[in-house]
Motif scaffolding. Structure first.
Motif, short mmCIF file in Angstrom:
data_model
loop_
_atom_site.label_atom_id
_atom_site.label_comp_id
_atom_site.label_asym_id
_atom_site.label_seq_id
_atom_site.Cartn_x
_atom_site.Cartn_y
_atom_site.Cartn_z
N THR A 38 0.90 -1.23 -0.02
CA THR A 38 0.18 0.12 0.12
C THR A 38 0.75 1.12 0.01
O THR A 38 1.63 1.50 1.04
CB THR A 38 -1.02 0.09 1.09
OG1 THR A 38 -1.94 -1.20 1.23
CG2 THR A 38 -1.92 1.35 1.18
N ARG A 49 -5.46 4.25 3.60
CA ARG A 49 -5.56 2.63 3.77
C ARG A 49 -6.27 2.17 2.55
O ARG A 49 -6.84 2.67 1.75
CB ARG A 49 -5.94 2.07 4.77
CG ARG A 49 -7.75 2.46 4.93
CD ARG A 49 -8.39 1.72 6.17
NE ARG A 49 -9.74 1.83 6.06
CZ ARG A 49 -10.21 2.80 6.38
NH1 ARG A 49 -9.76 4.07 6.89
NH2 ARG A 49 -11.91 3.01 6.21
N LEU A 50 -6.00 0.89 2.13
CA LEU A 50 -6.89 0.21 1.06
C LEU A 50 -7.76 -1.00 1.75
O LEU A 50 -7.55 -1.48 2.96
CB LEU A 50 -5.82 -0.58 0.07
CG LEU A 50 -4.84 0.45 -0.66
CD1 LEU A 50 -4.15 -0.42 -1.45
CD2 LEU A 50 -5.54 1.37 -1.45
N SER A 94 -0.31 -6.53 0.07
CA SER A 94 -1.89 -6.82 -0.38
C SER A 94 -1.52 -8.14 -1.16
O SER A 94 -2.48 -8.95 -1.38
CB SER A 94 -2.60 -5.89 -1.21
OG SER A 94 -1.63 -5.28 -2.23
N LYS A 126 -9.97 -3.24 -5.26
CA LYS A 126 -9.43 -2.16 -4.30
C LYS A 126 -10.13 -1.08 -4.10
O LYS A 126 -10.83 -0.40 -5.03
CB LYS A 126 -8.13 -1.91 -4.91
CG LYS A 126 -7.16 -0.94 -4.23
CD LYS A 126 -6.07 -0.56 -5.22
CE LYS A 126 -5.30 -1.84 -5.54
NZ LYS A 126 -4.06 -1.54 -6.41
N GLU A 128 -9.97 2.64 -2.19
CA GLU A 128 -8.80 3.49 -1.65
C GLU A 128 -9.69 4.66 -0.83
O GLU A 128 -10.33 5.17 -1.11
CB GLU A 128 -8.11 3.95 -2.81
CG GLU A 128 -6.79 4.53 -2.43
CD GLU A 128 -5.74 4.47 -3.67
OE1 GLU A 128 -6.22 4.31 -4.77
OE2 GLU A 128 -4.67 5.02 -3.64
#
Lengths: 148, 82, 148, 82
Positions: A38, A49-50, A94, A126, A128
């Motif tokens: 990330t 954060r993702l 990830s 994903k 975001e």
């Protein structure tokens, strides 16, 4: 084949040491391991954060399918694809892709094929979250190829 | 007529407000016919009609694929894993 | 720069987890890590272990020098080159190269450049011990390039 | 005349039976002259004359480089690390 392949989805942090141990074998001379992490900044936009969503049974099936393609194309001795789901904080991985082959060039090529294909084909998305309070689901640059 | 349940993820689930859409159609039908019916029933879906891909029983299929009400059908927008 | 680079020679097993942790940074989105491992079979010839000799001060200087080249060529946020010396048993890593960059393509390219350059330029030599009791010092395919 | 001490590694050290060779030459000299003197003093070295590269103070140099007795000189056969 199955003992030589470790494909899995995790809701917990990915384990690099265990991944590398799995890839080690006296049959290989080179291991290439890629991790997607990330990233905080995209231009002037700050990510905090993702979060990853996944269509799990299909994602596993699709990864297996193109792992088969890679194993036909390169002399792969070990192959690993791990993807983390849910929240992935800054700097954490990830995804981890790993390939062990007798010679290094094949390891690089196969690893790159696997991450490139994963990013276009596997039903994982994903989301975001930005420092300014906004968030968005990221859509890839092009739709999956249904003929692959 | 049969009720097809169609799975959504990520942006499409957010946009449509739910993880499963239902459409009433004769079964079997085709992927394209399902997408057309979805566009009629859910106008917000029209934005995604061009980029969405159909998965049947966990595999991508072309839109001319025959789909029955017993199949697991999902709509896949451009992915962004990794 | 120095905080972002970890170049070292070890007489002990290389540590993959520590290497990966070093490479992790919120500035990067991709980490590529390559490991060279001791392979058992080369055709029908069985290797039982490798041993590495090194001209240490020069090896470190030479690695630093082409790490500089890599850092000018790619947007590298973290760079790691670890080489193990002495005996390296089957399946264990003799070398780990790692690169972290904002986007994955640069990580792959830089990592490959570093291992390819190391294998041609750095004064480290492999002695191969075979199951039939023979052994030999391995000479690379071509001499180092003194103009690089 | 001065005594140049020249460091050897791997196959060359094995072949010559020691990790350091000494040659007597006027200082300064050139890399090429050192290699020629080594070939004269140590016939076994002749096999490596073509593939060996010279390092002076931990850097590769071309054979026309001037080398003094105070420099650290090493001979590098094709490497095989990694």
């Amino acid at each position: 084949m199955d003992d030589n392949r470790w494909i899995a989805l995790f809701d917990t942090p990915l384990e690099v040491a265990a991944s590398f141990s799995f890839l080690q074998t006296p049959d290989a001379g080179g291991i290439d391991m890629f991790a997607g992490t990330t990233r905080q900044w995209t231009g002037s936009r700050e990510t905090i954060r993702l979060e990853y969503d996944c269509y799990r049974p299909m994602a596993l099936k699709e990864i297996e399918r193109f792992a088969d393609v890679a194993c036909r194309r390169w002399p792969i001795k070990r192959l690993l694809v791990h993807h983390r789901l849910g929240v992935v904080p800054l700097a954490e991985a990830s995804v981890i892709i790993g390939v062990a082959t007798p010679h290094r060039s094949d390891a690089f090529d196969a690893c790159r094929f696997l991450i490139d294909t994963l990013k276009q084909q596997v039903p994982i998305w994903k989301r975001e979250f930005f420092a300014d309070g906004t968030e968005e689901w990221i859509e890839g640059p092009k739709p999956p190829d249904v003929t692959k | 007529m049969a009720t097809f349940r169609i799975l959504l993820f990520s942006v499409l689930r957010q946009r449509m407000g739910e993880g499963t859409l239902c459409v009433e159609m004769p079964s079997p039908t085709t992927g394209a016919a399902l997408l057309d019916q979805l566009t009629t029933d859910y106008p917000a879906f029209a934005d995604y009609r061009g980029v969405v891909r159909i998965a049947v029983n966990h595999e991508y299929v072309s839109e001319d694929r025959v789909v029955g009400v017993e199949d697991e059908v999902a709509l896949i927008t451009p992915v962004s894993g990794g």
